[in-house]
Each structure stands twice: as C-alpha cells, then as structure tokens.
Design an enzyme around this catalytic site. Structure first.
Site, PDB file in Angstrom:
ATOM      1  N   ASP A  16      25.952  81.511   8.159  1.00 38.01           N
ATOM      2  CA  ASP A  16      26.102  81.908   7.120  1.00 38.01           C
ATOM      3  C   ASP A  16      26.499  81.126   5.680  1.00 38.01           C
ATOM      4  OD1 ASP A  16      25.665  84.103   8.137  1.00 38.01           O
ATOM      5  OD2 ASP A  16      27.393  86.054   7.612  1.00 38.01           O
ATOM      6  N   HIS A 156      29.350  79.907  10.703  1.00 39.56           N
ATOM      7  CA  HIS A 156      28.633  79.338   8.854  1.00 39.56           C
ATOM      8  C   HIS A 156      28.513  77.971   9.330  1.00 39.56           C
ATOM      9  CE1 HIS A 156      31.957  83.287   8.831  1.00 39.56           C
ATOM     10  NE2 HIS A 156      30.996  82.836   8.445  1.00 39.56           N
TER      11      HIS A 156
HETATM   12 NI    NI Z   1      29.713  84.975   4.556  1.00 34.79          NI
END
Ligand code: NI
Length: 199
Positions: A16, A156
């Site tokens: 992400d 991430h």
């Molecule tokens: Ni996020």
C-alpha cells in the site's frame, strides 16, 4: 493458478501507499522471483511516479486504488468519497494502465457510503505492522506467523525496510509450499460493495 484446488496454498501479498522511491527495487525483486503482487496506490503518488505504474503493468502486477491522499473516508461526505476514488482511478488510467477494479480504503476504514460507491473493498487478515517497527526480520516473522491458505498480507512499499524483507519472505513462502498470487487470482471476480479480508 486455481486457489480453490485442494493442494494449492495461495497467499496474496499486497503493498500500500506507493509508488515510492523504494518501489522500483521491490519490482526488481518480484520480477527476479517470478512473483506477482498487488499494489494499492494513492492517486497523488501515481501522479508523481507514472513510470513506476507502467512498469507494474509490464510485469503483470495488479494495481488497485487506495484513495487520492490517504484520508479516512469516514470523515468525508458522499461526493468527497466518490471524488477520492474517481480521481485515483483517473490517475491510474492517465498513467496508461487499464482501469483498476479493486479498492483498499486507507486505514481499512469505511462506512456505508464507501461501500455504496460500486467498488469491492479489499482488507487483509495478516498485518505485518511494517510501518510501525520498520524491521525486515519482523516483517517476515509477522507474515509467516499469520498466514494460512487464502491469506491477504498487508505491507507498505513506502518503507525500504519492508522491501528489504521481501527476498526472505518469498523464500520462506516457497519453502512452506505457498504460492504468491494477485488479489484477482485469489478472490475471483470482484463484487461491488463486498468487503474482503481473505480468500
Ligand atoms: Ni495506507
């Protein structure tokens, strides 16, 4: 890859908040390993690094949207929520990719309005907490401790420490018989308004 088959253990690796300056290195690692993953990108990051998106597409990675600027959707009204998604999808199209079909809300937070906007919501069942500890060994440990067949793993690509964890994570997955797949391969055809947390 048929993730419903009895002898197959699929896991979807998801990244992400990118693309970031670390994403290119991550794409190299995935390409070298012959692995596909899913990236939930913010519109503003796509606008800054369209060439990284183009490389994702060339490699066959899946690209979903993560809102325009990572706002908590529950703080926004219906028009603003819709705009977060429309603008993000537009940025992906403007980068030359096909239309994204999966959406991960920022922070995993959503309300009835969010679910009414026509997108399938993809959450996760394994959180590596990578943004918090920034420790590659712990990224691997949290992922391996949490996964089971059909898991969706949250990471991430904003953080170099997460990218550094990926080669070992891929080795461990392979050694334990897991096949990394995209969200589409794991979940099948997207159903608008449905909230997914695993396959
Ligand atoms: Ni996020």
């Amino acid at each position: 890859m048929d993730c419903a088959a009895e002898d197959v253990k699929c896991v979807a690796l998801t990244f992400d908040d990118g693309p970031s300056r670390s994403t290119g290195e991550l794409l190299d690692m995935l390409e070298n390993a012959g692995v596909l993953a899913t990236f939930f990108v913010t519109g503003q990051s796509v606008e800054a690094r369209p060439e990284t998106l183009q490389r994702m597409q060339e490699l066959g990675m899946e690209v979903g949207v993560h809102g325009w600027d990572h706002v908590d959707m529950r703080r926004l009204g219906p028009e603003q929520q819709r705009s977060q998604l429309d603008r993000s999808a537009e940025a992906v199209l403007d980068a030359g990719l096909s239309a994204p079909v999966w959406y991960r809300p920022a922070y995993g937070e959503h309300d009835a309005t969010t679910r009414s906007l026509g997108w399938p919501l993809v959450l996760w069942d394994v959180d590596t907490l990578d943004w918090k500890h920034r420790d590659p060994q712990r990224v691997v440990a949290e992922a391996m401790a949490g996964i089971r067949p059909g898991s969706i793993v949250l990471m991430h690509d904003l953080h170099a420490s997460t990218v550094a964890a990926v080669p070992e994570l891929l080795e461990r997955l392979q050694a334990t018989g897991y096949t990394p797949v995209t969200v589409s391969t794991l979940l099948g055809a997207p159903e608008p308004g449905r909230v997914y947390s695993r396959g």
